[in-house]
Design an enzyme around this catalytic site. Structure first.
Site, PDB file in Angstrom:
ATOM      1  N   GLY A  10      54.821  37.915  34.343  1.00 41.85           N
ATOM      2  CA  GLY A  10      53.576  37.472  34.973  1.00 41.85           C
ATOM      3  C   GLY A  10      53.711  37.438  36.485  1.00 41.85           C
ATOM      4  CB  SER A  12      50.690  41.029  38.402  1.00 43.97           C
ATOM      5  OG  SER A  12      50.050  40.121  37.529  1.00 43.97           O
ATOM      6  CG  ASN A  87      55.082  32.852  36.419  1.00 45.39           C
ATOM      7  OD1 ASN A  87      54.773  31.766  36.894  1.00 45.39           O
ATOM      8  ND2 ASN A  87      54.269  33.912  36.465  1.00 45.39           N
ATOM      9  CB  SER A 139      52.547  22.556  32.815  1.00 46.19           C
ATOM     10  OG  SER A 139      51.456  21.831  33.341  1.00 46.19           O
ATOM     11  CE1 TYR A 152      49.114  26.420  30.468  1.00 45.16           C
ATOM     12  CE2 TYR A 152      49.198  24.081  31.021  1.00 45.16           C
ATOM     13  CZ  TYR A 152      49.427  25.403  31.361  1.00 45.16           C
ATOM     14  OH  TYR A 152      49.984  25.710  32.579  1.00 45.16           O
ATOM     15  CE  LYS A 156      52.832  26.578  30.653  1.00 42.96           C
ATOM     16  NZ  LYS A 156      53.653  27.655  31.202  1.00 42.96           N
TER      17      LYS A 156
HETATM   18  P1  NAD Z   1      47.811  33.222  36.636  1.00 40.75           P
HETATM   19  O1  NAD Z   1      46.771  33.202  35.570  1.00 40.75           O
HETATM   20  O2  NAD Z   1      47.385  33.404  38.053  1.00 40.75           O
HETATM   21  O3  NAD Z   1      48.909  34.349  36.291  1.00 40.75           O
HETATM   22  C1  NAD Z   1      49.429  34.482  34.999  1.00 40.75           C
HETATM   23  C2  NAD Z   1      50.318  35.698  34.904  1.00 40.75           C
HETATM   24  O4  NAD Z   1      50.794  35.782  33.544  1.00 40.75           O
HETATM   25  C3  NAD Z   1      49.623  37.016  35.191  1.00 40.75           C
HETATM   26  O5  NAD Z   1      50.503  37.852  35.932  1.00 40.75           O
HETATM   27  C4  NAD Z   1      49.404  37.626  33.805  1.00 40.75           C
HETATM   28  O6  NAD Z   1      49.413  39.062  33.805  1.00 40.75           O
HETATM   29  C5  NAD Z   1      50.603  37.101  33.058  1.00 40.75           C
HETATM   30  N1  NAD Z   1      50.373  37.076  31.606  1.00 40.75           N
HETATM   31  C6  NAD Z   1      49.398  36.404  30.934  1.00 40.75           C
HETATM   32  N2  NAD Z   1      49.492  36.684  29.610  1.00 40.75           N
HETATM   33  C7  NAD Z   1      50.543  37.533  29.450  1.00 40.75           C
HETATM   34  C8  NAD Z   1      51.149  38.173  28.341  1.00 40.75           C
HETATM   35  N3  NAD Z   1      50.668  38.010  27.095  1.00 40.75           N
HETATM   36  N4  NAD Z   1      52.202  38.997  28.543  1.00 40.75           N
HETATM   37  C9  NAD Z   1      52.689  39.197  29.798  1.00 40.75           C
HETATM   38  N5  NAD Z   1      52.170  38.602  30.895  1.00 40.75           N
HETATM   39  C10 NAD Z   1      51.108  37.793  30.715  1.00 40.75           C
HETATM   40  O7  NAD Z   1      48.629  31.867  36.432  1.00 40.75           O
HETATM   41  P2  NAD Z   1      49.437  30.946  37.466  1.00 40.75           P
HETATM   42  O8  NAD Z   1      48.576  29.820  37.852  1.00 40.75           O
HETATM   43  O9  NAD Z   1      50.090  31.771  38.511  1.00 40.75           O
HETATM   44  O10 NAD Z   1      50.532  30.341  36.469  1.00 40.75           O
HETATM   45  C11 NAD Z   1      51.834  30.863  36.318  1.00 40.75           C
HETATM   46  C12 NAD Z   1      52.607  29.956  35.385  1.00 40.75           C
HETATM   47  O11 NAD Z   1      52.640  28.639  35.917  1.00 40.75           O
HETATM   48  C13 NAD Z   1      51.987  29.844  33.992  1.00 40.75           C
HETATM   49  O12 NAD Z   1      53.000  29.763  33.028  1.00 40.75           O
HETATM   50  C14 NAD Z   1      51.229  28.538  34.080  1.00 40.75           C
HETATM   51  O13 NAD Z   1      51.047  27.972  32.807  1.00 40.75           O
HETATM   52  C15 NAD Z   1      52.156  27.720  34.943  1.00 40.75           C
HETATM   53  N6  NAD Z   1      51.524  26.595  35.621  1.00 40.75           N
HETATM   54  C16 NAD Z   1      50.498  26.794  36.500  1.00 40.75           C
HETATM   55  C17 NAD Z   1      49.934  25.687  37.124  1.00 40.75           C
HETATM   56  C18 NAD Z   1      48.828  25.812  38.108  1.00 40.75           C
HETATM   57  O14 NAD Z   1      48.326  24.788  38.576  1.00 40.75           O
HETATM   58  N7  NAD Z   1      48.394  27.011  38.485  1.00 40.75           N
HETATM   59  C19 NAD Z   1      50.401  24.401  36.823  1.00 40.75           C
HETATM   60  C20 NAD Z   1      51.437  24.244  35.930  1.00 40.75           C
HETATM   61  C21 NAD Z   1      52.002  25.351  35.332  1.00 40.75           C
END
Ligand code: NAD
Length: 245
Positions: A10, A12, A87, A139, A152, A156
């Protein structure tokens, strides 16, 4: 360090993109995504424009076969994997009274089984190397719970158990396994939250603002570094004080 190979699932966009950019200063970086290939290409170009080396691959982490196939390709091309950052993650929110079975299955499949799939594929490689660093992105809600996120939160929280179990299993082989638990971070995932929820969340953060992807990336980079060589099986909370252990 420049010969180290890092895989960021993830990678990207959002937090993963920022982790990839940060690690590219010290390692060759492979980012993965499942959709929106153009975002992965843009991240690779950005890393290259800063003098780093990066490659992008597209596959679904929830598929055991696709994950195995991906790591086989990586080994054929690069010969090793030093860092794995699990991630990739999704949310499909809904109150338990309305949550569909598919929403539960999909989130558990990507977030928890996806993390297992990648660790399973990389563990034998790292054991052979006698070296490896794994960081799983959990998370804050794994510790606090959250309304509308039974799927979710469970995924986590599962990642925390997985981190501790595998950390114990792999420690003797020179491999550390840790988790980072972000609070609310400014990314696409949180941008779609209703304004009222965002305001409430903000009121619960002692430092008074959402985190930035960089706040997570720096901690991941530390856990991968030699400075963190005696840390394994731990959860590092990065949440502006919203949750205190
Ligand atoms: P985002 O939605 O911006 O990015 C998610 C990434 O995961 C993307 O690159 C997507 O292509 C990839 N992805 C999704 N499903 C996939 C699959 N089946 N196979 C391969 N890749 C896949 O999310 P983000 O906010 O950057 O979150 C990144 C991580 O951090 C996640 O695990 C999320 O749960 C965790 N997180 C985020 C937050 C927040 O506040 N943004 C808080 C706690 C935890």
């Amino acid at each position: 360090m420049k010969d180290r190979i890092a895989v960021v699932t993830g990678g990207s966009r959002g937090i993963g993109r920022c982790i990839a950019l940060c690690l590219a200063q010290e390692a060759k970086v492979i980012i993965t995504c499942v959709k929106r290939w153009e975002a992965a290409e843009a991240t690779v170009k950005e890393i290259q424009s800063k003098g780093g080396e990066a490659w992008a691959y597209q596959f679904d982490v929830s598929s055991f076969e696709q994950t195995q196939g991906f790591f086989k390709e990586i080994i054929a091309k690069f010969g090793r994997v030093d860092y794995l950052i699990n991630n990739a993650g999704i949310a499909r929110d809904g109150l338990i009274l309305r949550m569909k079975e598919e929403a539960w299955d999909e989130v558990l499949a990507v977030n928890l089984k996806g993390t297992f799939n990648c660790i399973k594929a990389v563990a034998s490689i790292m054991v052979r190397q006698g070296y490896g660093r794994i960081v799983n992105i959990s998370s804050i809600v794994a510790f606090m719970g959250n309304i509308g996120q039974a799927n979710y939160v469970s995924s986590k929280a599962g990642i925390i158990g997985l981190t501790k179990a595998v950390a114990r299993e792999l420690a003797a082989k020179g491999i550390t396994v840790n988790a980072v638990a972000p609070g609310f971070i400014d990314t696409e995932m949180t941008a779609s939250l209703p304004e009222k929820i965002k305001e409430y969340m903000l009121s619960q953060i002692p430092l008074g603002h959402f985190g930035k992807p960089e706040d997570i990336a720096e901690v991941v980079a530390f856990l991968l570094s030699d400075k963190a060589r005696y840390i394994t099986g731990q959860v590092i909370h990065v949440n502006g004080g919203m949750y205190m252990q």
